[in-house]
Design a protein around this motif. Structure first.
Motif, PDB file in Angstrom:
ATOM      1  N   ILE A   1       6.122  14.918  -4.033  1.00 16.72           N
ATOM      2  CA  ILE A   1       6.133  13.362  -4.035  1.00 16.72           C
ATOM      3  C   ILE A   1       6.551  12.938  -5.500  1.00 16.72           C
ATOM      4  CG2 ILE A   1       4.531  11.373  -4.002  1.00 16.72           C
ATOM      5  CD1 ILE A   1       2.614  12.644  -2.069  1.00 16.72           C
ATOM      6  N   VAL A   2       6.028  13.282  -6.552  1.00 20.37           N
ATOM      7  CA  VAL A   2       6.458  12.872  -7.698  1.00 20.37           C
ATOM      8  C   VAL A   2       8.060  13.138  -8.020  1.00 20.37           C
ATOM      9  CG1 VAL A   2       6.039  13.253 -10.229  1.00 20.37           C
ATOM     10  CG2 VAL A   2       4.310  13.535  -8.652  1.00 20.37           C
ATOM     11  N   GLN A   3       8.566  14.168  -7.517  1.00 26.84           N
ATOM     12  CA  GLN A   3       9.943  14.487  -7.682  1.00 26.84           C
ATOM     13  C   GLN A   3      10.766  13.617  -7.083  1.00 26.84           C
ATOM     14  OE1 GLN A   3      11.148  17.351  -4.912  1.00 26.84           O
ATOM     15  NE2 GLN A   3      12.385  18.703  -6.389  1.00 26.84           N
ATOM     16  N   SER A   4      10.179  13.165  -5.734  1.00 26.23           N
ATOM     17  CA  SER A   4      11.061  12.153  -4.768  1.00 26.23           C
ATOM     18  C   SER A   4      11.111  10.726  -5.541  1.00 26.23           C
ATOM     19  CB  SER A   4      10.504  11.972  -3.643  1.00 26.23           C
ATOM     20  OG  SER A   4      10.689  13.113  -2.733  1.00 26.23           O
ATOM     21  N   ILE A   5       9.943  10.472  -6.346  1.00 28.64           N
ATOM     22  CA  ILE A   5       9.824   9.133  -6.882  1.00 28.64           C
ATOM     23  C   ILE A   5      11.082   9.135  -7.965  1.00 28.64           C
ATOM     24  CG2 ILE A   5       8.665   7.989  -8.575  1.00 28.64           C
ATOM     25  CD1 ILE A   5       6.145   8.666  -7.135  1.00 28.64           C
ATOM     26  N   ASP A   6      11.087  10.170  -8.515  1.00 28.14           N
ATOM     27  CA  ASP A   6      11.975  10.414  -9.465  1.00 28.14           C
ATOM     28  C   ASP A   6      13.784  10.301  -9.046  1.00 28.14           C
ATOM     29  OD1 ASP A   6      12.853  10.769 -12.329  1.00 28.14           O
ATOM     30  OD2 ASP A   6      13.217  13.190 -12.093  1.00 28.14           O
ATOM     31  N   ILE A   7      13.902  10.956  -7.806  1.00 24.79           N
ATOM     32  CA  ILE A   7      15.111  10.972  -7.384  1.00 24.79           C
ATOM     33  C   ILE A   7      15.400   9.484  -6.993  1.00 24.79           C
ATOM     34  CG2 ILE A   7      16.615  11.830  -5.547  1.00 24.79           C
ATOM     35  CD1 ILE A   7      15.181  14.427  -5.622  1.00 24.79           C
TER      36      ILE A   7
ATOM     37  N   TYR B   1      -6.604   6.282   1.771  1.00 20.77           N
ATOM     38  CA  TYR B   1      -5.745   6.071   0.439  1.00 20.77           C
ATOM     39  C   TYR B   1      -4.382   6.219   0.623  1.00 20.77           C
ATOM     40  CZ  TYR B   1      -9.740   5.740  -2.924  1.00 20.77           C
ATOM     41  OH  TYR B   1     -10.946   5.337  -3.401  1.00 20.77           O
ATOM     42  N   ALA B   2      -3.984   7.534   1.419  1.00 21.33           N
ATOM     43  CA  ALA B   2      -2.816   7.876   1.822  1.00 21.33           C
ATOM     44  C   ALA B   2      -2.037   6.911   2.411  1.00 21.33           C
ATOM     45  CB  ALA B   2      -2.681   9.016   2.104  1.00 21.33           C
TER      46      ALA B   2
ATOM     47  N   GLU C   1       3.051   5.161  -8.645  1.00 22.30           N
ATOM     48  CA  GLU C   1       3.059   6.296  -9.307  1.00 22.30           C
ATOM     49  C   GLU C   1       1.714   6.782 -10.175  1.00 22.30           C
ATOM     50  OE1 GLU C   1       6.111   6.730 -12.473  1.00 22.30           O
ATOM     51  OE2 GLU C   1       6.124   9.070 -11.814  1.00 22.30           O
ATOM     52  N   PRO C   2       1.207   5.900 -10.719  1.00 20.59           N
ATOM     53  CA  PRO C   2      -0.321   5.943 -11.349  1.00 20.59           C
ATOM     54  C   PRO C   2      -1.192   6.305 -10.351  1.00 20.59           C
ATOM     55  CG  PRO C   2       0.617   3.648 -11.814  1.00 20.59           C
ATOM     56  CD  PRO C   2       1.663   4.260 -10.880  1.00 20.59           C
ATOM     57  N   MET C   3      -1.109   5.818  -9.049  1.00 18.43           N
ATOM     58  CA  MET C   3      -2.217   6.126  -8.018  1.00 18.43           C
ATOM     59  C   MET C   3      -2.178   7.734  -7.657  1.00 18.43           C
ATOM     60  SD  MET C   3      -2.251   3.063  -5.478  1.00 18.43           S
ATOM     61  CE  MET C   3      -2.524   1.367  -5.998  1.00 18.43           C
ATOM     62  N   ILE C   4      -1.236   8.489  -7.945  1.00 20.28           N
ATOM     63  CA  ILE C   4      -1.180   9.787  -7.690  1.00 20.28           C
ATOM     64  C   ILE C   4      -2.464  10.554  -8.379  1.00 20.28           C
ATOM     65  CG2 ILE C   4       0.411  11.984  -7.816  1.00 20.28           C
ATOM     66  CD1 ILE C   4       2.703  10.074  -7.529  1.00 20.28           C
ATOM     67  N   GLU C   5      -2.623   9.946  -9.447  1.00 23.87           N
ATOM     68  CA  GLU C   5      -3.868  10.785  -9.804  1.00 23.87           C
ATOM     69  C   GLU C   5      -5.250  10.685  -9.416  1.00 23.87           C
ATOM     70  OE1 GLU C   5      -4.576   9.472 -14.159  1.00 23.87           O
ATOM     71  OE2 GLU C   5      -2.162   9.555 -14.599  1.00 23.87           O
ATOM     72  N   GLU C   6      -5.227   9.371  -8.569  1.00 21.13           N
ATOM     73  CA  GLU C   6      -6.481   9.500  -7.563  1.00 21.13           C
ATOM     74  C   GLU C   6      -6.437  10.464  -6.613  1.00 21.13           C
ATOM     75  OE1 GLU C   6      -6.479   5.571  -5.639  1.00 21.13           O
ATOM     76  OE2 GLU C   6      -6.835   4.347  -7.768  1.00 21.13           O
ATOM     77  N   TYR C   7      -5.179  10.678  -5.864  1.00 23.91           N
ATOM     78  CA  TYR C   7      -5.254  11.692  -4.738  1.00 23.91           C
ATOM     79  C   TYR C   7      -5.618  13.071  -5.466  1.00 23.91           C
ATOM     80  CZ  TYR C   7      -1.949   8.366  -2.941  1.00 23.91           C
ATOM     81  OH  TYR C   7      -1.227   7.120  -2.605  1.00 23.91           O
TER      82      TYR C   7
END
Lengths: 176, 401
Positions: free
Chosen positions: B298-304, B142-143, B192-198
């Motif tokens: 990862i989420v933080q970096s997406i935001d930045i 997945y990653a 972003e929505p795929m992070i839930e899968e991890y």
């Protein structure tokens, strides 16, 4: 707290152990004599205004110009420096300490210069001092386990010394 | 974490066998490269771990004494080859510091976008490989599915997929190609929505929690004393991130960006409401927390990166120009650390006034993070050793240089 105020305080506490400074450099540094290093480091780590709890890096720098023509222009006498980069996770400030050593102990070629270990002050120093010993050839007195870390155990010489000569062969592997 | 006699995990304390030295590595799937661990074992209990490194030593510092700073950029790529962009950035910034170089505004935002994308790619491997260490294969695939798309974006920007040499002293080797921002934005929206899968696969998986919650607990003072940085330090609850607390050269790069440091406060992480709650078994500073900090980064970096799009498209000046190969370096020395995905990556440059540095030094974050294994792996089960070493997320290329 700036480099200047640390320097004043250190000079007051350890007169004679602080042997030089350069506060106008990009990273202001303070020079400490080898016999005062451990005391100064313990003070800097535990003093509530300093709190240098993180030792970022220890580097060995060898100052020797092997080419005699260029050596006259360098403006320095051959020596070895051990540079300690400190920072604080609480106060968010940084400081650089330097220890200046002769290239060889008592000027006898082959005798590594000596400096006391600070591995009991910061545990990071354990591996960093092993690396400086391995590559730059500085002996850390009192280090619990001073072995080579990156080169093989039977490697000869310290590669980051400027007079290091590349081996012609190692266990049957051609060097150049 | 020392085991107690009444620990239900231990069935072997009353069965004494002879001590045995076991070599784990240098060729071992869960040592993340050529790392050799010598384990002193008594049955399933490991009483001591001694790491041996240097198998990947390529004399990078010695080579640096014979090349100009721009020529050394490809060697920084090969240090942390999973986050080569961040290595380029660290070296570029320290050379610029020595040269007193003022970076154009557009180049600054380009660097933020690129290095944060590099952080996402790196943490994805960290997450997937940690799953492999613990015996699950799917998260890795997945990653890599997502990381592949980031590498495609990088390839479009600079032509390489792994060793980029893209950010150089002076700016970058080229501007981002037309349409790159839109592609990158589209990727982030899809990613972003795929992070839930991890999180479903690992973070909240009860087997995963049993394997890493409460294992390898590292108190904050121990982490600081061993010089651990990055997610390993923040996983122990220390609020320290060079993007906010570092030197001016690093913090001014992130000026204008809004982000919160991922560290646990009052039992919560910032913006963790969308993600699984901290399991009751987890202790601050254990493997689970180190892993979770990476996931939230990862989420933080997406935001930045999304904020960077705005700034970058508004900036009117240039993306910077690489310095000339023969640029004379002023006499002096400079040291700078940046927040790379694996911790604080520091470079030290000493110059005698020529165009080739007198001495270069790389302070590796994984090097310090690995040195703590000796202290963490005391009296643990054999199966916990890969769990602990994996949670430190080390890259051998960076340790051995």
């Amino acid at each position: 707290m700036s480099g200047k105020s640390f320097l004043d305080q250190l000079k007051k506490e350890f007169s004679g152990k602080i042997t030089g400074e350069n506060l106008t450099a990009l990273d202001p540094w303070i020079e400490v004599s080898p016999d005062g290093l451990v005391e100064v480091c313990e003070f800097l780590k535990n003093d509530p205004a300093a709190q240098f709890d993180l030792l970022n890096c220890i580097s060995g720098v060898d100052y020797l110009e092997p080419d005699p023509k260029k050596a006259a222009k360098t403006g320095w006498e051959p020596h070895t420096e051990v540079v300690y980069h400190l920072s604080s996770t609480v106060k968010k400030h940084t400081l650089v300490l330097k220890v200046i050593l002769p290239r060889w102990k008592d000027d006898v070629p082959g005798q590594l210069p000596e400096v006391p270990t600070v591995s009991h002050v910061w545990r990071t120093a354990d591996w960093h001092e092993r690396e400086v010993y391995d590559l730059s050839g500085v002996h850390f007195i009192g280090h619990p386990d001073l072995r080579r870390i990156l080169c093989c155990e039977d490697w000869v010489g310290h590669p980051l010394r400027k007079d290091y000569e590349m081996p012609l062969e190692y266990h049957g592997i051609r060097g150049r | 974490m020392p085991l107690q006699l009444d620990d239900p995990r231990v069935v072997e304390f009353d069965v004494r066998t002879d001590e045995m030295l076991v070599n784990m590595g240098p060729q071992h799937p869960s040592t993340h490269g050529v790392l050799r661990l010598v384990l002193r074992t008594d049955g399933e209990i490991v009483s001591e771990v001694e790491p041996h490194i240097g198998y990947l030593h390529r004399c990078a510092e010695k080579i640096g004494e014979n090349l100009t700073p721009r020529q050394w950029i490809p060697y920084t790529d090969r240090m942390d080859y999973l986050a080569a962009m961040n290595m380029n950035l660290g070296w570029s910034l320290v050379v610029e510091k020595l040269l007193h170089y003022e970076l154009p505004e557009k180049a600054r935002h380009l660097r933020v976008i690129i290095s944060e994308m590099g952080r996402i790619a790196s943490h994805l491997v960290g997450m997937g490989a940690y799953g492999l260490d613990l015996g699950t294969f799917s998260p890795f695939l997945y990653a890599f599915r997502e990381r592949e798309k980031i590498l495609d974006l990088f390839e479009e920007a600079c032509g390489a997929r792994l060793t980029y040499s893209y950010l150089t002293p002076g700016g970058a080797t080229a501007d981002l190609p037309g349409g790159w921002l839109q592609k990158c934005a589209a990727f982030l929206d899809q990613f972003e929505p795929m992070i839930e899968e991890y999180h479903a696969l690992l973070t909240s998986n009860s087997i995963f929690i049993k394997r890493c919650a409460g294992i390898g607990v590292m108190p904050a003072d121990m982490a600081i004393s061993y010089g651990c940085t990055g997610p390993v330090l923040r996983g122990s609850g220390v609020d320290h991130d060079l993007r906010r607390d570092g030197e001016e050269r690093v913090t001014e790069m992130y000026e204008g960006y809004a982000f919160e440091i991922i560290v646990q406060k009052n039992g919560h992480y910032p913006k963790d409401h969308n993600y699984p709650a901290i399991p009751p078994e987890a202790v601050l500073g254990d493997c689970w927390h180190r892993f979770y900090v990476r996931m939230l980064e990862i989420v933080q970096s997406i935001d930045i990166v999304r904020q960077g799009f705005e700034f970058y498209s508004q900036a009117k000046d240039s993306w910077g120009e690489p310095i000339k190969l023969t640029t004379k370096l002023p006499k002096g020395e400079a040291y700078l650390e940046t927040e790379a995905p694996r911790g604080q990556m520091g470079f030290y440059i000493v110059s005698d006034g020529g165009s080739i540095p007198w001495r270069v030094r790389a302070r590796s974050s994984s090097f310090c993070n690995l040195s703590v294994t000796h202290a963490l792996c005391k009296n643990v089960l054999l199966a916990d050793v890969p769990a602990i070493v994996g949670s430190l997320d080390i890259v051998m290329g960076e340790i051995d240089r």
